[in-house]
Scaffold this active site. Sequence first.
Site, PDB file in Angstrom:
ATOM      1  N   HIS A  56       0.840  -1.210   0.000  1.00 23.48           N
ATOM      2  CA  HIS A  56       0.000   0.000   0.000  1.00 23.48           C
ATOM      3  C   HIS A  56       0.868   1.250   0.000  1.00 23.48           C
ATOM      4  O   HIS A  56       1.484   1.602   1.000  1.00 23.48           O
ATOM      5  CB  HIS A  56      -0.934   0.033   1.213  1.00 23.48           C
ATOM      6  CG  HIS A  56      -1.957   1.121   1.101  1.00 23.48           C
ATOM      7  ND1 HIS A  56      -3.298   0.866   0.889  1.00 23.48           N
ATOM      8  CD2 HIS A  56      -1.838   2.476   1.122  1.00 23.48           C
ATOM      9  CE1 HIS A  56      -3.954   2.018   0.801  1.00 23.48           C
ATOM     10  NE2 HIS A  56      -3.078   3.013   0.938  1.00 23.48           N
ATOM     11  N   HIS A  58       1.486   5.369  -2.225  1.00 24.34           N
ATOM     12  CA  HIS A  58       0.997   6.392  -3.167  1.00 24.34           C
ATOM     13  C   HIS A  58       2.210   7.016  -3.851  1.00 24.34           C
ATOM     14  O   HIS A  58       2.753   8.019  -3.387  1.00 24.34           O
ATOM     15  CB  HIS A  58       0.172   7.458  -2.436  1.00 24.34           C
ATOM     16  CG  HIS A  58      -1.100   6.927  -1.883  1.00 24.34           C
ATOM     17  ND1 HIS A  58      -2.319   7.074  -2.523  1.00 24.34           N
ATOM     18  CD2 HIS A  58      -1.356   6.210  -0.770  1.00 24.34           C
ATOM     19  CE1 HIS A  58      -3.264   6.479  -1.806  1.00 24.34           C
ATOM     20  NE2 HIS A  58      -2.702   5.945  -0.741  1.00 24.34           N
ATOM     21  N   GLN A 151      -9.571   8.909  -5.935  1.00 24.45           N
ATOM     22  CA  GLN A 151      -9.298   9.595  -4.662  1.00 24.45           C
ATOM     23  C   GLN A 151     -10.461  10.460  -4.172  1.00 24.45           C
ATOM     24  O   GLN A 151     -10.794  10.467  -2.999  1.00 24.45           O
ATOM     25  CB  GLN A 151      -8.043  10.475  -4.832  1.00 24.45           C
ATOM     26  CG  GLN A 151      -7.771  11.464  -3.720  1.00 24.45           C
ATOM     27  CD  GLN A 151      -7.107  10.843  -2.507  1.00 24.45           C
ATOM     28  OE1 GLN A 151      -5.955  10.457  -2.553  1.00 24.45           O
ATOM     29  NE2 GLN A 151      -7.856  10.740  -1.415  1.00 24.45           N
ATOM     30  N   HIS A 209      -9.264   1.509  -0.363  1.00 23.28           N
ATOM     31  CA  HIS A 209      -9.235   2.261   0.879  1.00 23.28           C
ATOM     32  C   HIS A 209     -10.618   2.061   1.502  1.00 23.28           C
ATOM     33  O   HIS A 209     -11.625   2.390   0.871  1.00 23.28           O
ATOM     34  CB  HIS A 209      -9.006   3.744   0.621  1.00 23.28           C
ATOM     35  CG  HIS A 209      -7.604   4.085   0.223  1.00 23.28           C
ATOM     36  ND1 HIS A 209      -7.029   3.658  -0.942  1.00 23.28           N
ATOM     37  CD2 HIS A 209      -6.663   4.824   0.870  1.00 23.28           C
ATOM     38  CE1 HIS A 209      -5.786   4.116  -1.008  1.00 23.28           C
ATOM     39  NE2 HIS A 209      -5.533   4.822   0.080  1.00 23.28           N
ATOM     40  N   GLU A 212     -11.442   4.354   6.301  1.00 25.84           N
ATOM     41  CA  GLU A 212     -10.299   5.063   6.900  1.00 25.84           C
ATOM     42  C   GLU A 212     -10.859   6.273   7.639  1.00 25.84           C
ATOM     43  O   GLU A 212     -10.755   7.418   7.203  1.00 25.84           O
ATOM     44  CB  GLU A 212      -9.281   5.492   5.839  1.00 25.84           C
ATOM     45  CG  GLU A 212      -7.997   6.034   6.478  1.00 25.84           C
ATOM     46  CD  GLU A 212      -6.978   6.524   5.480  1.00 25.84           C
ATOM     47  OE1 GLU A 212      -7.275   6.581   4.270  1.00 25.84           O
ATOM     48  OE2 GLU A 212      -5.861   6.876   5.911  1.00 25.84           O
ATOM     49  N   ASP A 308       1.982   3.286   2.917  1.00 33.93           N
ATOM     50  CA  ASP A 308       1.065   4.352   2.528  1.00 33.93           C
ATOM     51  C   ASP A 308       1.771   5.595   2.005  1.00 33.93           C
ATOM     52  O   ASP A 308       1.519   6.008   0.882  1.00 33.93           O
ATOM     53  CB  ASP A 308       0.118   4.729   3.678  1.00 33.93           C
ATOM     54  CG  ASP A 308      -1.199   5.331   3.187  1.00 33.93           C
ATOM     55  OD1 ASP A 308      -1.406   5.392   1.967  1.00 33.93           O
ATOM     56  OD2 ASP A 308      -2.014   5.735   4.021  1.00 33.93           O
ATOM     57  N   TRP A 314       0.249  13.974   3.233  1.00 33.20           N
ATOM     58  CA  TRP A 314      -0.339  13.334   4.414  1.00 33.20           C
ATOM     59  C   TRP A 314       0.682  13.020   5.496  1.00 33.20           C
ATOM     60  O   TRP A 314       0.341  12.936   6.656  1.00 33.20           O
ATOM     61  CB  TRP A 314      -1.053  12.036   3.997  1.00 33.20           C
ATOM     62  CG  TRP A 314      -2.194  12.286   3.078  1.00 33.20           C
ATOM     63  CD1 TRP A 314      -3.472  12.625   3.444  1.00 33.20           C
ATOM     64  CD2 TRP A 314      -2.188  12.264   1.642  1.00 33.20           C
ATOM     65  NE1 TRP A 314      -4.238  12.802   2.331  1.00 33.20           N
ATOM     66  CE2 TRP A 314      -3.490  12.583   1.217  1.00 33.20           C
ATOM     67  CE3 TRP A 314      -1.206  11.986   0.680  1.00 33.20           C
ATOM     68  CZ2 TRP A 314      -3.840  12.642  -0.142  1.00 33.20           C
ATOM     69  CZ3 TRP A 314      -1.548  12.049  -0.653  1.00 33.20           C
ATOM     70  CH2 TRP A 314      -2.854  12.374  -1.067  1.00 33.20           C
TER      71      TRP A 314
HETATM   72 FE   FE2 Z   1      -3.582   5.073   1.041  1.00 35.93          FE
END
Ligand code: FE2
Length: 427
Positions: A56, A58, A151, A209, A212, A308, A314
């Site tokens: 996982h 991005h 997203q 996802h 979350e 992630d 993030w």
């Molecule tokens: Fe993610």
Amino acid sequence: MFDLIIEGGRLPDGRILDIGIKGDRISALAPRIEAQAFEVIDARGDLVSPPFVDPHFHMDATLSYGQPRVNASGTLLEGIDLWGELRDLATVEEMVERALTYCDWAASLGLLAIRSHVDTTPDHLRGVEAMIAVREAVKGYIDLQLVAFPQDGLYRAPNGRENMIRALDMGLDVVGGIPHFERTMAEGAASVRDLCEIAADRGLPVDMHCDETDDPMSRHIETLAAETLRLGLQGRVAGSHLTSMHSMDNYYVSKLLPLMAEAEISAIPNPLINIVLQGRHDTYPKRRGLTRVKEMQAMGIRVGWGQDCTLDPWYSLGTADMLDVAFMGLHVAQMTHPEEMACCFTMVTETNAEIMGLSDYGLREGALASLVVLDAADPVDALRQRAARRLVVSKGRIIARSARRDAQLTLAGRPTTVVRRAPQNPK
Ligand code: FE2
């Protein structure tokens, strides 16, 4: 005659073996290989592991921290807003360059397979174009799987569904989703059904996802499991994050976990990011923002640790080191028994490889010759130290070497070299 022999290393299961490599395959494992090789690596006393795997990530956003500005609130929602600006500013070339730099970091740390979500929201799909170029550029040393990830919501974003289908048509590998970000619970559940049908039609895996959020009523994992069973997708579906499960009622979870096990859903918690993103609306006590890892494992559900984010809107830190991910995971999930710590090492290697469906993976004859030599006595010692990767081999080729982390001391009456290995005491 071998191309490469890795001599005398300790495998994660404790066996001490020589590993003989010809071309891109492991062709022999034995306590002693008496043969010639073009290169012999002395791994005696070191850990030899199959490569690290991250299910996982991005990669379209990685290494962009601070652009267009830092995430001041530290929340998931401000991160999504910032990314929404950045994805329209960044060129294909910039995204490719950042991703390739990240892949250099990954290669140097023995992270040789990555599943990356790719944002399919904007009409220009520049991130998709960039990540397909990166997948091709690194395929000689990193296996990169790309997830079509809406997203801003499959239904919530203008053209969200159309653009996601376009991205799949461009050649992405996995169907993603974000049901908790759709406008309503009902639309979230409808998106799960829709996306699972798209995956079934195309013969693709699913990795969403899912939930979350700290909202205990976010229960899209239930729909994901039910749709998996309805469409016969068992073993091909993963739920990422699943943080709402942390806050759910115990009685409800006692019904949910057997359903997930029946549907053979894999779970991918991401401890580095969720320990900082979740609980932001809490006063005290503040929730940890991690799903129920040990409880799922006890139910026979496959659970792997994901990374992630690294230096993006993030998450303001990150290293590409899956030992950091497992280290944080074992703390937050309180997996500190020696068997649980060893399990955490397995989660970032073999379990993650199973989640990604890597059939040529592992330290066995006939498998791809990809491995890591670590400056550690065993998997737990590797986790404790986040040990140096002395050597990384990918598909038969040595692609990275690092020094050990010994230090030189100048203290009277003390040894001149300090080696920070754990004493081998009986456990
Ligand atoms: Fe993610």
